[in-house]
Write an enzyme that holds these catalytic residues in place. Structure first.
Site, PDB file in Angstrom:
ATOM      1  N   GLY A 144      33.850 -19.604 -31.048  1.00 38.32           N
ATOM      2  CA  GLY A 144      34.183 -18.200 -31.313  1.00 38.32           C
ATOM      3  C   GLY A 144      35.319 -18.103 -32.323  1.00 38.32           C
ATOM      4  O   GLY A 144      36.006 -19.089 -32.625  1.00 38.32           O
ATOM      5  N   GLN A 145      35.484 -16.897 -32.844  1.00 39.86           N
ATOM      6  CA  GLN A 145      36.508 -16.649 -33.865  1.00 39.86           C
ATOM      7  C   GLN A 145      37.908 -17.083 -33.403  1.00 39.86           C
ATOM      8  O   GLN A 145      38.609 -17.850 -34.069  1.00 39.86           O
ATOM      9  CB  GLN A 145      36.508 -15.151 -34.211  1.00 39.86           C
TER      10      GLN A 145
ATOM     11  N   ASP B 238      29.378 -26.542 -23.036  1.00 36.78           N
ATOM     12  CA  ASP B 238      30.223 -27.572 -22.422  1.00 36.78           C
ATOM     13  C   ASP B 238      30.483 -27.303 -20.942  1.00 36.78           C
ATOM     14  O   ASP B 238      30.851 -28.203 -20.203  1.00 36.78           O
ATOM     15  CB  ASP B 238      31.592 -27.648 -23.134  1.00 36.78           C
TER      16      ASP B 238
ATOM     17  N   ALA C 286      33.917 -14.125 -24.438  1.00 37.96           N
ATOM     18  CA  ALA C 286      33.618 -12.704 -24.232  1.00 37.96           C
ATOM     19  C   ALA C 286      32.261 -12.383 -24.827  1.00 37.96           C
ATOM     20  O   ALA C 286      31.742 -13.119 -25.672  1.00 37.96           O
ATOM     21  CB  ALA C 286      34.679 -11.830 -24.909  1.00 37.96           C
TER      22      ALA C 286
ATOM     23  N   THR D 202      41.208  -5.853 -25.287  1.00 32.33           N
ATOM     24  CA  THR D 202      40.905  -5.075 -26.484  1.00 32.33           C
ATOM     25  C   THR D 202      41.450  -3.648 -26.458  1.00 32.33           C
ATOM     26  O   THR D 202      41.646  -3.068 -25.381  1.00 32.33           O
ATOM     27  CB  THR D 202      39.371  -5.006 -26.640  1.00 32.33           C
ATOM     28  N   ASP D 203      41.603  -3.080 -27.648  1.00 30.12           N
ATOM     29  CA  ASP D 203      41.964  -1.670 -27.807  1.00 30.12           C
ATOM     30  C   ASP D 203      40.828  -0.745 -27.356  1.00 30.12           C
ATOM     31  O   ASP D 203      41.051   0.440 -27.118  1.00 30.12           O
ATOM     32  CB  ASP D 203      42.309  -1.376 -29.277  1.00 30.12           C
TER      33      ASP D 203
ATOM     34  N   TYR E 236      31.040  -2.306 -23.611  1.00 33.82           N
ATOM     35  CA  TYR E 236      31.990  -3.392 -23.921  1.00 33.82           C
ATOM     36  C   TYR E 236      33.371  -3.046 -23.376  1.00 33.82           C
ATOM     37  O   TYR E 236      34.010  -3.847 -22.680  1.00 33.82           O
ATOM     38  CB  TYR E 236      32.034  -3.619 -25.440  1.00 33.82           C
TER      39      TYR E 236
ATOM     40  N   LYS F 103      35.404  -4.863 -20.349  1.00 36.84           N
ATOM     41  CA  LYS F 103      36.702  -5.488 -20.642  1.00 36.84           C
ATOM     42  C   LYS F 103      37.789  -4.887 -19.736  1.00 36.84           C
ATOM     43  O   LYS F 103      38.663  -5.606 -19.243  1.00 36.84           O
ATOM     44  CB  LYS F 103      37.083  -5.295 -22.117  1.00 36.84           C
TER      45      LYS F 103
ATOM     46  N   TRP G 189      40.745  -5.271 -33.585  1.00 32.69           N
ATOM     47  CA  TRP G 189      40.235  -5.398 -34.950  1.00 32.69           C
ATOM     48  C   TRP G 189      40.554  -6.786 -35.543  1.00 32.69           C
ATOM     49  O   TRP G 189      41.172  -6.890 -36.614  1.00 32.69           O
ATOM     50  CB  TRP G 189      40.813  -4.298 -35.834  1.00 32.69           C
TER      51      TRP G 189
HETATM   52  N1  LIG Z   1      36.694  -9.601 -32.339  1.00 33.05           N
HETATM   53  C1  LIG Z   1      37.587  -8.614 -32.221  1.00 33.05           C
HETATM   54  O1  LIG Z   1      37.755  -7.787 -33.131  1.00 33.05           O
HETATM   55  C2  LIG Z   1      38.417  -8.497 -30.989  1.00 33.05           C
HETATM   56  C3  LIG Z   1      38.251  -9.344 -29.927  1.00 33.05           C
HETATM   57  N2  LIG Z   1      39.028  -9.196 -28.796  1.00 33.05           N
HETATM   58  C4  LIG Z   1      38.850 -10.125 -27.690  1.00 33.05           C
HETATM   59  O2  LIG Z   1      39.273 -11.405 -28.144  1.00 33.05           O
HETATM   60  C5  LIG Z   1      38.537 -12.423 -27.469  1.00 33.05           C
HETATM   61  C6  LIG Z   1      37.940 -13.378 -28.488  1.00 33.05           C
HETATM   62  O3  LIG Z   1      37.068 -12.651 -29.333  1.00 33.05           O
HETATM   63  P1  LIG Z   1      36.296 -13.375 -30.539  1.00 33.05           P
HETATM   64  O4  LIG Z   1      36.771 -14.771 -30.699  1.00 33.05           O
HETATM   65  O5  LIG Z   1      36.338 -12.444 -31.682  1.00 33.05           O
HETATM   66  O6  LIG Z   1      34.808 -13.400 -29.963  1.00 33.05           O
HETATM   67  P2  LIG Z   1      33.579 -14.268 -30.454  1.00 33.05           P
HETATM   68  O7  LIG Z   1      32.368 -13.455 -30.197  1.00 33.05           O
HETATM   69  O8  LIG Z   1      33.806 -14.808 -31.814  1.00 33.05           O
HETATM   70  O9  LIG Z   1      33.593 -15.521 -29.463  1.00 33.05           O
HETATM   71  C7  LIG Z   1      33.146 -15.364 -28.167  1.00 33.05           C
HETATM   72  C8  LIG Z   1      33.408 -16.616 -27.355  1.00 33.05           C
HETATM   73  O10 LIG Z   1      32.774 -16.401 -26.090  1.00 33.05           O
HETATM   74  C9  LIG Z   1      32.007 -17.523 -25.758  1.00 33.05           C
HETATM   75  N3  LIG Z   1      30.747 -17.150 -25.108  1.00 33.05           N
HETATM   76  C10 LIG Z   1      29.841 -16.262 -25.551  1.00 33.05           C
HETATM   77  N4  LIG Z   1      28.779 -16.226 -24.731  1.00 33.05           N
HETATM   78  C11 LIG Z   1      29.035 -17.119 -23.750  1.00 33.05           C
HETATM   79  C12 LIG Z   1      28.332 -17.529 -22.594  1.00 33.05           C
HETATM   80  N5  LIG Z   1      27.149 -17.007 -22.270  1.00 33.05           N
HETATM   81  N6  LIG Z   1      28.937 -18.449 -21.793  1.00 33.05           N
HETATM   82  C13 LIG Z   1      30.132 -18.968 -22.118  1.00 33.05           C
HETATM   83  N7  LIG Z   1      30.850 -18.610 -23.210  1.00 33.05           N
HETATM   84  C14 LIG Z   1      30.299 -17.702 -23.996  1.00 33.05           C
HETATM   85  C15 LIG Z   1      31.633 -18.192 -27.056  1.00 33.05           C
HETATM   86  O11 LIG Z   1      31.396 -19.537 -26.738  1.00 33.05           O
HETATM   87  P3  LIG Z   1      31.012 -20.660 -27.811  1.00 33.05           P
HETATM   88  O12 LIG Z   1      32.329 -21.192 -28.244  1.00 33.05           O
HETATM   89  O13 LIG Z   1      30.177 -21.657 -27.092  1.00 33.05           O
HETATM   90  O14 LIG Z   1      30.259 -19.963 -28.910  1.00 33.05           O
HETATM   91  C16 LIG Z   1      32.820 -17.894 -27.948  1.00 33.05           C
HETATM   92  O15 LIG Z   1      33.774 -18.929 -27.908  1.00 33.05           O
HETATM   93  C17 LIG Z   1      37.536 -11.677 -26.590  1.00 33.05           C
HETATM   94  O16 LIG Z   1      38.077 -11.539 -25.306  1.00 33.05           O
HETATM   95  C18 LIG Z   1      37.420 -10.308 -27.235  1.00 33.05           C
HETATM   96  O17 LIG Z   1      37.043  -9.311 -26.305  1.00 33.05           O
HETATM   97  C19 LIG Z   1      40.007  -8.248 -28.705  1.00 33.05           C
HETATM   98  C20 LIG Z   1      40.214  -7.379 -29.724  1.00 33.05           C
HETATM   99  C21 LIG Z   1      39.446  -7.431 -30.962  1.00 33.05           C
HETATM  100  C1  LIG Z   2      29.770  -2.647 -40.983  1.00 29.70           C
HETATM  101  C2  LIG Z   2      30.192  -1.179 -41.082  1.00 29.70           C
HETATM  102  C3  LIG Z   2      30.751  -0.539 -39.980  1.00 29.70           C
HETATM  103  N1  LIG Z   2      31.120   0.754 -40.085  1.00 29.70           N
HETATM  104  C4  LIG Z   2      31.737   1.421 -38.929  1.00 29.70           C
HETATM  105  C5  LIG Z   2      30.942   1.294 -37.647  1.00 29.70           C
HETATM  106  C6  LIG Z   2      32.016   1.440 -36.601  1.00 29.70           C
HETATM  107  O1  LIG Z   2      32.246   2.815 -36.342  1.00 29.70           O
HETATM  108  C7  LIG Z   2      33.256   0.824 -37.236  1.00 29.70           C
HETATM  109  C8  LIG Z   2      33.560  -0.591 -36.761  1.00 29.70           C
HETATM  110  O2  LIG Z   2      32.438  -1.362 -36.984  1.00 29.70           O
HETATM  111  P1  LIG Z   2      32.161  -2.825 -36.474  1.00 29.70           P
HETATM  112  O3  LIG Z   2      30.923  -2.790 -35.657  1.00 29.70           O
HETATM  113  O4  LIG Z   2      32.145  -3.708 -37.673  1.00 29.70           O
HETATM  114  O5  LIG Z   2      33.410  -3.239 -35.608  1.00 29.70           O
HETATM  115  P2  LIG Z   2      33.501  -3.350 -34.036  1.00 29.70           P
HETATM  116  O6  LIG Z   2      32.516  -4.351 -33.542  1.00 29.70           O
HETATM  117  O7  LIG Z   2      33.483  -2.014 -33.419  1.00 29.70           O
HETATM  118  O8  LIG Z   2      34.953  -3.990 -33.922  1.00 29.70           O
HETATM  119  C9  LIG Z   2      35.506  -4.103 -32.641  1.00 29.70           C
HETATM  120  O9  LIG Z   2      35.105  -5.341 -32.087  1.00 29.70           O
HETATM  121  C10 LIG Z   2      35.515  -5.511 -30.744  1.00 29.70           C
HETATM  122  C11 LIG Z   2      35.082  -6.896 -30.292  1.00 29.70           C
HETATM  123  C12 LIG Z   2      36.920  -5.178 -30.488  1.00 29.70           C
HETATM  124  O10 LIG Z   2      37.485  -5.592 -29.478  1.00 29.70           O
HETATM  125  C13 LIG Z   2      37.579  -4.132 -31.326  1.00 29.70           C
HETATM  126  O11 LIG Z   2      38.975  -4.300 -31.394  1.00 29.70           O
HETATM  127  C14 LIG Z   2      37.011  -4.035 -32.723  1.00 29.70           C
HETATM  128  O12 LIG Z   2      37.454  -5.081 -33.548  1.00 29.70           O
HETATM  129  O13 LIG Z   2      32.991   0.827 -38.661  1.00 29.70           O
HETATM  130  C15 LIG Z   2      30.987   1.467 -41.282  1.00 29.70           C
HETATM  131  O14 LIG Z   2      31.353   2.655 -41.374  1.00 29.70           O
HETATM  132  N2  LIG Z   2      30.427   0.840 -42.369  1.00 29.70           N
HETATM  133  C16 LIG Z   2      30.015  -0.460 -42.317  1.00 29.70           C
HETATM  134  O15 LIG Z   2      29.507  -0.992 -43.336  1.00 29.70           O
END
Ligand SMILES: NC(=O)C1=CN([C@@H]2O[C@H](COP(=O)(O)OP(=O)(O)OC[C@H]3O[C@@H](n4cnc5c(N)ncnc54)[C@H](OP(=O)(O)O)[C@@H]3O)[C@@H](O)[C@H]2O)C=CC1
Ligand SMILES: Cc1cn([C@H]2C[C@H](O)[C@@H](COP(=O)(O)OP(=O)(O)O[C@H]3O[C@@H](C)C(=O)[C@@H](O)[C@H]3O)O2)c(=O)[nH]c1=O
Length: 302
Positions: free
Chosen positions: A14-15, A38, A64, A105-106, A129, A133, A154
Protein backbone atom coordinates in the site's frame (compact mmCIF):
# COMPACT_ATOMS: atom_id res chain seq x y z
CA UNK A 1 16.79 3.03 20.26
CA UNK A 2 18.41 0.53 22.61
CA UNK A 3 18.43 -3.21 21.93
CA UNK A 4 16.73 -5.16 19.18
CA UNK A 5 13.27 -3.90 18.40
CA UNK A 6 10.76 -5.21 15.87
CA UNK A 7 8.12 -2.86 14.53
CA UNK A 8 5.38 -4.75 12.76
CA UNK A 9 3.60 -2.94 9.95
CA UNK A 10 0.33 -4.44 8.75
CA UNK A 11 0.41 -3.74 4.99
CA UNK A 12 3.24 -4.13 2.49
CA UNK A 13 2.37 -2.80 -0.97
CA UNK A 14 0.00 0.00 0.00
CA UNK A 15 0.92 3.65 -0.39
CA UNK A 16 1.66 4.29 3.28
CA UNK A 17 3.31 0.92 3.92
CA UNK A 18 5.75 1.61 1.08
CA UNK A 19 6.55 5.06 2.51
CA UNK A 20 7.24 3.42 5.88
CA UNK A 21 9.50 0.89 4.18
CA UNK A 22 11.40 3.72 2.46
CA UNK A 23 12.25 5.46 5.76
CA UNK A 24 15.64 5.08 7.25
CA UNK A 25 15.27 2.78 10.29
CA UNK A 26 17.90 3.03 13.04
CA UNK A 27 20.28 0.14 13.67
CA UNK A 28 18.74 -2.44 15.98
CA UNK A 29 15.26 -1.73 14.64
CA UNK A 30 13.73 -4.36 12.42
CA UNK A 31 10.67 -3.19 10.48
CA UNK A 32 8.59 -6.16 9.32
CA UNK A 33 5.84 -5.66 6.73
CA UNK A 34 2.96 -8.12 6.37
CA UNK A 35 0.71 -7.68 3.34
CA UNK A 36 -2.44 -9.53 2.44
CA UNK A 37 -0.45 -12.50 1.09
CA UNK A 38 1.77 -12.73 4.16
CA UNK A 39 -0.89 -12.97 6.86
CA UNK A 40 -4.52 -14.04 6.90
CA UNK A 41 -5.99 -11.50 9.28
CA UNK A 42 -9.46 -13.04 9.02
CA UNK A 43 -8.09 -16.17 10.72
CA UNK A 44 -7.73 -14.53 14.11
CA UNK A 45 -6.08 -17.47 15.88
CA UNK A 46 -3.44 -18.04 13.19
CA UNK A 47 -2.83 -14.28 12.87
CA UNK A 48 -2.35 -14.03 16.62
CA UNK A 49 0.21 -16.86 16.64
CA UNK A 50 2.07 -15.37 13.67
CA UNK A 51 2.21 -11.90 15.22
CA UNK A 52 3.15 -13.21 18.67
CA UNK A 53 6.03 -15.20 17.12
CA UNK A 54 7.48 -11.96 15.75
CA UNK A 55 7.49 -10.47 19.28
CA UNK A 56 6.91 -6.93 18.01
CA UNK A 57 7.52 -3.92 20.24
CA UNK A 58 4.82 -1.95 18.39
CA UNK A 59 2.28 -2.57 15.63
CA UNK A 60 1.38 -0.01 12.95
CA UNK A 61 -1.80 -0.78 11.03
CA UNK A 62 -1.89 0.67 7.50
CA UNK A 63 -4.25 -1.92 6.03
CA UNK A 64 -7.56 -0.55 4.82
CA UNK A 65 -10.19 -0.69 2.14
CA UNK A 66 -9.37 2.77 0.74
CA UNK A 67 -11.34 2.84 -2.54
CA UNK A 68 -14.01 5.26 -1.43
CA UNK A 69 -16.50 4.77 -4.29
CA UNK A 70 -15.99 1.01 -4.56
CA UNK A 71 -16.78 0.73 -0.84
CA UNK A 72 -20.39 1.71 -1.56
CA UNK A 73 -20.92 -1.70 -3.19
CA UNK A 74 -18.18 -3.76 -1.46
CA UNK A 75 -19.69 -3.00 1.92
CA UNK A 76 -18.71 -6.25 3.69
CA UNK A 77 -15.09 -6.09 2.51
CA UNK A 78 -14.89 -2.45 3.59
CA UNK A 79 -16.28 -3.18 7.06
CA UNK A 80 -14.03 -6.21 7.46
CA UNK A 81 -10.84 -4.20 6.80
CA UNK A 82 -11.77 -0.80 8.17
CA UNK A 83 -13.80 -1.72 11.26
CA UNK A 84 -13.39 -5.38 12.31
CA UNK A 85 -9.64 -5.70 11.59
CA UNK A 86 -8.63 -2.67 13.71
CA UNK A 87 -10.82 -3.93 16.57
CA UNK A 88 -9.14 -7.32 16.37
CA UNK A 89 -5.65 -5.79 16.17
CA UNK A 90 -6.31 -3.57 19.17
CA UNK A 91 -7.31 -6.61 21.25
CA UNK A 92 -4.32 -8.54 20.00
CA UNK A 93 -1.85 -5.73 20.70
CA UNK A 94 -3.31 -5.35 24.18
CA UNK A 95 -2.95 -9.06 24.90
CA UNK A 96 0.70 -8.90 23.76
CA UNK A 97 1.24 -5.74 25.84
CA UNK A 98 2.42 -3.68 22.87
CA UNK A 99 1.17 -0.35 21.49
CA UNK A 100 -0.96 -0.14 18.35
CA UNK A 101 -0.82 2.79 15.96
CA UNK A 102 -3.82 2.93 13.66
CA UNK A 103 -4.44 5.30 10.73
CA UNK A 104 -7.76 6.99 10.03
CA UNK A 105 -9.27 9.66 7.85
CA UNK A 106 -10.89 13.08 7.51
CA UNK A 107 -13.86 11.29 5.85
CA UNK A 108 -15.23 10.47 9.34
CA UNK A 109 -16.53 14.07 9.31
CA UNK A 110 -19.60 15.38 7.49
CA UNK A 111 -18.02 18.63 6.31
CA UNK A 112 -20.64 20.92 7.80
CA UNK A 113 -18.09 22.71 10.01
CA UNK A 114 -16.69 26.13 9.24
CA UNK A 115 -13.53 25.65 11.33
CA UNK A 116 -10.92 22.86 11.15
CA UNK A 117 -11.90 19.63 12.90
CA UNK A 118 -10.07 18.98 16.16
CA UNK A 119 -9.72 15.59 17.82
CA UNK A 120 -12.82 16.15 19.98
CA UNK A 121 -15.07 17.17 17.06
CA UNK A 122 -18.17 15.08 16.47
CA UNK A 123 -17.90 12.55 13.68
CA UNK A 124 -20.71 11.96 11.21
CA UNK A 125 -19.50 10.11 8.11
CA UNK A 126 -21.25 10.48 4.76
CA UNK A 127 -19.91 7.34 3.07
CA UNK A 128 -19.50 3.61 3.72
CA UNK A 129 -15.73 4.11 3.81
CA UNK A 130 -16.11 6.88 6.39
CA UNK A 131 -18.63 4.93 8.47
CA UNK A 132 -16.44 1.84 8.60
CA UNK A 133 -13.33 3.91 9.42
CA UNK A 134 -15.24 5.67 12.20
CA UNK A 135 -16.28 2.30 13.63
CA UNK A 136 -12.62 1.22 13.46
CA UNK A 137 -11.54 4.37 15.31
CA UNK A 138 -14.12 3.79 18.02
CA UNK A 139 -13.11 0.16 18.49
CA UNK A 140 -9.41 1.01 18.75
CA UNK A 141 -10.05 3.91 21.12
CA UNK A 142 -12.23 1.68 23.32
CA UNK A 143 -9.44 -0.88 23.73
CA UNK A 144 -7.73 -0.94 27.07
CA UNK A 145 -4.15 -1.07 25.82
CA UNK A 146 -1.81 1.62 24.52
CA UNK A 147 -3.33 2.80 21.25
CA UNK A 148 -2.92 5.85 19.07
CA UNK A 149 -5.28 6.65 16.20
CA UNK A 150 -3.76 9.12 13.75
CA UNK A 151 -6.30 10.77 11.46
CA UNK A 152 -4.88 12.16 8.23
CA UNK A 153 -6.22 13.25 4.85
CA UNK A 154 -5.74 13.40 1.09
CA UNK A 155 -2.50 11.34 1.03
CA UNK A 156 -0.23 11.63 -1.98
CA UNK A 157 3.24 10.43 -2.92
CA UNK A 158 5.29 8.11 -5.07
CA UNK A 159 3.34 4.95 -4.60
CA UNK A 160 0.10 3.37 -5.61
CA UNK A 161 -3.15 4.96 -6.57
CA UNK A 162 -3.42 8.32 -4.82
CA UNK A 163 -4.78 11.79 -5.56
CA UNK A 164 -1.55 12.88 -7.27
CA UNK A 165 -1.14 9.76 -9.42
CA UNK A 166 -4.84 9.97 -10.37
CA UNK A 167 -4.49 13.59 -11.53
CA UNK A 168 -1.38 12.76 -13.57
CA UNK A 169 -3.06 9.69 -15.11
CA UNK A 170 -6.05 11.84 -16.10
CA UNK A 171 -3.70 14.37 -17.76
CA UNK A 172 -2.49 11.65 -20.12
CA UNK A 173 -6.06 10.78 -21.16
CA UNK A 174 -7.31 14.29 -21.92
CA UNK A 175 -6.55 14.52 -25.67
CA UNK A 176 -6.80 18.30 -25.53
CA UNK A 177 -9.83 18.50 -23.21
CA UNK A 178 -9.56 20.27 -19.85
CA UNK A 179 -8.98 18.39 -16.60
CA UNK A 180 -12.17 18.97 -14.57
CA UNK A 181 -11.71 19.14 -10.80
CA UNK A 182 -14.23 19.94 -8.08
CA UNK A 183 -13.59 23.17 -6.20
CA UNK A 184 -16.24 22.90 -3.47
CA UNK A 185 -14.53 20.26 -1.34
CA UNK A 186 -11.85 21.75 0.90
CA UNK A 187 -9.29 19.65 2.73
CA UNK A 188 -5.70 19.09 3.80
CA UNK A 189 -3.44 17.37 1.24
CA UNK A 190 -0.78 15.37 3.08
CA UNK A 191 2.52 13.96 1.78
CA UNK A 192 2.35 10.24 2.60
CA UNK A 193 6.08 10.32 3.43
CA UNK A 194 5.44 12.89 6.18
CA UNK A 195 2.73 10.72 7.71
CA UNK A 196 5.08 7.73 7.57
CA UNK A 197 7.76 9.76 9.38
CA UNK A 198 5.27 10.76 12.06
CA UNK A 199 4.16 7.15 12.59
CA UNK A 200 7.76 6.02 12.95
CA UNK A 201 8.49 8.76 15.49
CA UNK A 202 5.32 8.00 17.44
CA UNK A 203 6.07 4.27 17.46
CA UNK A 204 9.48 4.99 19.00
CA UNK A 205 7.87 7.32 21.54
CA UNK A 206 5.28 4.74 22.52
CA UNK A 207 7.97 2.10 22.94
CA UNK A 208 10.18 4.47 24.95
CA UNK A 209 7.27 5.65 27.07
CA UNK A 210 9.07 8.86 28.07
CA UNK A 211 6.08 11.17 27.72
CA UNK A 212 2.36 10.66 27.65
CA UNK A 213 0.72 10.86 24.25
CA UNK A 214 -2.93 11.35 23.34
CA UNK A 215 -4.89 8.37 22.03
CA UNK A 216 -6.23 10.34 19.05
CA UNK A 217 -4.20 12.75 16.95
CA UNK A 218 -4.88 14.76 13.80
CA UNK A 219 -1.98 15.18 11.37
CA UNK A 220 -2.32 16.60 7.86
CA UNK A 221 -0.63 18.96 5.45
CA UNK A 222 -1.14 22.68 5.03
CA UNK A 223 -2.38 25.03 3.63
CA UNK A 224 -5.98 23.97 3.11
CA UNK A 225 -7.17 23.83 -0.49
CA UNK A 226 -9.79 22.32 -2.79
CA UNK A 227 -9.21 19.38 -5.13
CA UNK A 228 -9.08 22.00 -7.90
CA UNK A 229 -6.52 24.00 -5.90
CA UNK A 230 -4.43 20.89 -5.42
CA UNK A 231 -4.64 20.01 -9.13
CA UNK A 232 -3.61 23.58 -10.04
CA UNK A 233 -0.49 23.23 -7.90
CA UNK A 234 0.27 19.81 -9.42
CA UNK A 235 0.02 21.17 -12.96
CA UNK A 236 2.10 24.27 -12.09
CA UNK A 237 4.78 22.21 -10.38
CA UNK A 238 4.90 19.56 -13.10
CA UNK A 239 5.09 22.27 -15.79
CA UNK A 240 7.98 24.00 -13.98
CA UNK A 241 9.79 20.66 -13.75
CA UNK A 242 9.39 20.23 -17.52
CA UNK A 243 7.13 17.19 -17.43
CA UNK A 244 4.51 18.60 -19.83
CA UNK A 245 5.14 19.58 -23.46
CA UNK A 246 1.98 21.68 -23.05
CA UNK A 247 0.36 22.37 -19.67
CA UNK A 248 -3.10 20.72 -19.64
CA UNK A 249 -6.07 23.06 -19.22
CA UNK A 250 -7.90 22.86 -15.91
CA UNK A 251 -11.56 23.64 -15.19
CA UNK A 252 -13.13 24.20 -11.78
CA UNK A 253 -16.45 22.39 -11.39
CA UNK A 254 -18.96 21.89 -8.55
CA UNK A 255 -19.32 18.42 -6.99
CA UNK A 256 -22.73 18.17 -8.66
CA UNK A 257 -20.96 18.09 -12.03
CA UNK A 258 -18.82 15.13 -10.96
CA UNK A 259 -21.26 12.50 -9.62
CA UNK A 260 -19.64 9.80 -7.50
CA UNK A 261 -21.01 6.73 -5.72
CA UNK A 262 -19.83 8.02 -2.32
CA UNK A 263 -20.57 11.42 -0.81
CA UNK A 264 -17.52 13.34 0.37
CA UNK A 265 -17.33 16.10 2.99
CA UNK A 266 -17.40 19.65 1.60
CA UNK A 267 -14.93 20.72 4.29
CA UNK A 268 -12.62 18.30 6.07
CA UNK A 269 -9.65 20.43 7.14
CA UNK A 270 -8.01 18.88 10.21
CA UNK A 271 -6.93 20.99 13.17
CA UNK A 272 -3.39 19.85 13.87
CA UNK A 273 -2.61 21.98 16.92
CA UNK A 274 -2.15 18.97 19.22
CA UNK A 275 0.39 17.41 16.85
CA UNK A 276 2.15 20.77 16.53
CA UNK A 277 2.40 21.12 20.30
CA UNK A 278 3.96 17.66 20.43
CA UNK A 279 6.62 18.78 17.93
CA UNK A 280 4.99 17.48 14.76
CA UNK A 281 3.81 20.53 12.76
CA UNK A 282 1.81 20.09 9.55
CA UNK A 283 4.06 19.68 6.50
CA UNK A 284 3.64 22.12 3.60
CA UNK A 285 2.35 19.89 0.80
CA UNK A 286 3.64 22.33 -1.87
CA UNK A 287 7.25 21.60 -0.84
CA UNK A 288 6.55 17.89 -1.09
CA UNK A 289 5.09 18.35 -4.58
CA UNK A 290 8.30 20.14 -5.63
CA UNK A 291 10.44 17.25 -4.38
CA UNK A 292 8.22 14.66 -6.06
CA UNK A 293 8.23 16.53 -9.39
CA UNK A 294 12.02 16.69 -9.44
CA UNK A 295 12.50 12.92 -9.11
CA UNK A 296 9.23 11.72 -10.68
CA UNK A 297 10.35 10.22 -13.99
CA UNK A 298 13.28 8.31 -12.49
CA UNK A 299 11.43 7.08 -9.40
CA UNK A 300 8.27 5.99 -11.20
CA UNK A 301 10.32 4.17 -13.84
CA UNK A 302 12.38 2.36 -11.18
N1 LIG B 1 -5.16 7.36 0.76
C1 LIG B 1 -5.58 8.44 1.42
O1 LIG B 1 -5.76 9.52 0.84
C2 LIG B 1 -5.81 8.37 2.89
C3 LIG B 1 -5.67 7.20 3.59
N2 LIG B 1 -5.92 7.17 4.95
C4 LIG B 1 -5.74 5.92 5.67
O2 LIG B 1 -4.35 5.61 5.64
C5 LIG B 1 -4.17 4.19 5.67
C6 LIG B 1 -3.26 3.77 4.53
O3 LIG B 1 -3.87 4.14 3.30
P1 LIG B 1 -3.15 3.85 1.90
O4 LIG B 1 -1.77 3.35 2.12
O5 LIG B 1 -3.37 5.04 1.06
O6 LIG B 1 -4.05 2.66 1.34
P2 LIG B 1 -3.72 1.64 0.17
O7 LIG B 1 -5.02 1.30 -0.46
O8 LIG B 1 -2.62 2.14 -0.68
O9 LIG B 1 -3.15 0.37 0.94
C7 LIG B 1 -4.03 -0.47 1.61
C8 LIG B 1 -3.27 -1.51 2.41
O10 LIG B 1 -4.26 -2.40 2.93
C9 LIG B 1 -3.87 -3.72 2.69
N3 LIG B 1 -5.01 -4.57 2.33
C10 LIG B 1 -5.93 -4.32 1.38
N4 LIG B 1 -6.79 -5.35 1.28
C11 LIG B 1 -6.39 -6.26 2.20
C12 LIG B 1 -6.88 -7.52 2.60
N5 LIG B 1 -7.96 -8.06 2.05
N6 LIG B 1 -6.22 -8.15 3.62
C13 LIG B 1 -5.14 -7.60 4.18
N7 LIG B 1 -4.63 -6.39 3.84
C14 LIG B 1 -5.26 -5.75 2.87
C15 LIG B 1 -2.97 -3.69 1.48
O11 LIG B 1 -2.16 -4.83 1.58
P3 LIG B 1 -1.00 -5.20 0.55
O12 LIG B 1 0.20 -4.53 1.11
O13 LIG B 1 -0.90 -6.69 0.54
O14 LIG B 1 -1.42 -4.65 -0.79
C16 LIG B 1 -2.29 -2.34 1.60
O15 LIG B 1 -1.06 -2.44 2.28
C17 LIG B 1 -5.58 3.61 5.64
O16 LIG B 1 -5.99 3.36 6.96
C18 LIG B 1 -6.44 4.73 5.06
O17 LIG B 1 -7.78 4.65 5.49
C19 LIG B 1 -6.25 8.29 5.65
C20 LIG B 1 -6.41 9.48 5.01
C21 LIG B 1 -6.19 9.63 3.58
C1 LIG C 1 -10.10 12.02 -10.42
C2 LIG C 1 -11.01 13.23 -10.24
C3 LIG C 1 -11.73 13.39 -9.05
N1 LIG C 1 -12.53 14.47 -8.91
C4 LIG C 1 -13.26 14.65 -7.65
C5 LIG C 1 -14.06 13.45 -7.22
C6 LIG C 1 -14.13 13.64 -5.72
O1 LIG C 1 -15.21 14.49 -5.40
C7 LIG C 1 -12.82 14.31 -5.36
C8 LIG C 1 -11.77 13.37 -4.78
O2 LIG C 1 -11.58 12.34 -5.68
P1 LIG C 1 -10.78 11.01 -5.46
O3 LIG C 1 -11.72 9.87 -5.67
O4 LIG C 1 -9.59 11.06 -6.35
O5 LIG C 1 -10.25 11.04 -3.98
P2 LIG C 1 -10.79 10.22 -2.74
O6 LIG C 1 -10.66 8.76 -3.01
O7 LIG C 1 -12.11 10.72 -2.31
O8 LIG C 1 -9.68 10.62 -1.68
C9 LIG C 1 -9.88 10.22 -0.35
O9 LIG C 1 -9.33 8.93 -0.18
C10 LIG C 1 -9.58 8.38 1.09
C11 LIG C 1 -8.88 7.03 1.17
C12 LIG C 1 -9.31 9.29 2.21
O10 LIG C 1 -9.15 8.85 3.35
C13 LIG C 1 -9.47 10.76 2.01
O11 LIG C 1 -8.67 11.52 2.89
C14 LIG C 1 -9.21 11.20 0.59
O12 LIG C 1 -7.84 11.24 0.28
O13 LIG C 1 -12.34 14.89 -6.60
C15 LIG C 1 -12.64 15.45 -9.90
O14 LIG C 1 -13.36 16.45 -9.75
N2 LIG C 1 -11.94 15.28 -11.08
C16 LIG C 1 -11.13 14.20 -11.29
O15 LIG C 1 -10.52 14.10 -12.38
Amino acid sequence: MAGNVTILVIGRNGQLARELAALSWPGGVNAVFLGRHDICLANTLAARRQIAALAPSAIINTAAFSRVDAAETAIDACWELNARLPAHLAGLADSLGVPLLHVSTDYVFDGAAQEPYGESATTNPLSTYGLAKEAGDRAVLAATGRVLVVRSAWLFGWHGDNVLTRILARCHQLSGAALRMVDDQIGSPTPAAALAGLLQALAFELIGGHRSLPRLLHFAGQPRTSWHGFATAVLDTWSRAGHFAARPALAAIPSSAYPTAARRPAFSVLDCRTATALGFPPPDWRDALDRLARGWTERRAA
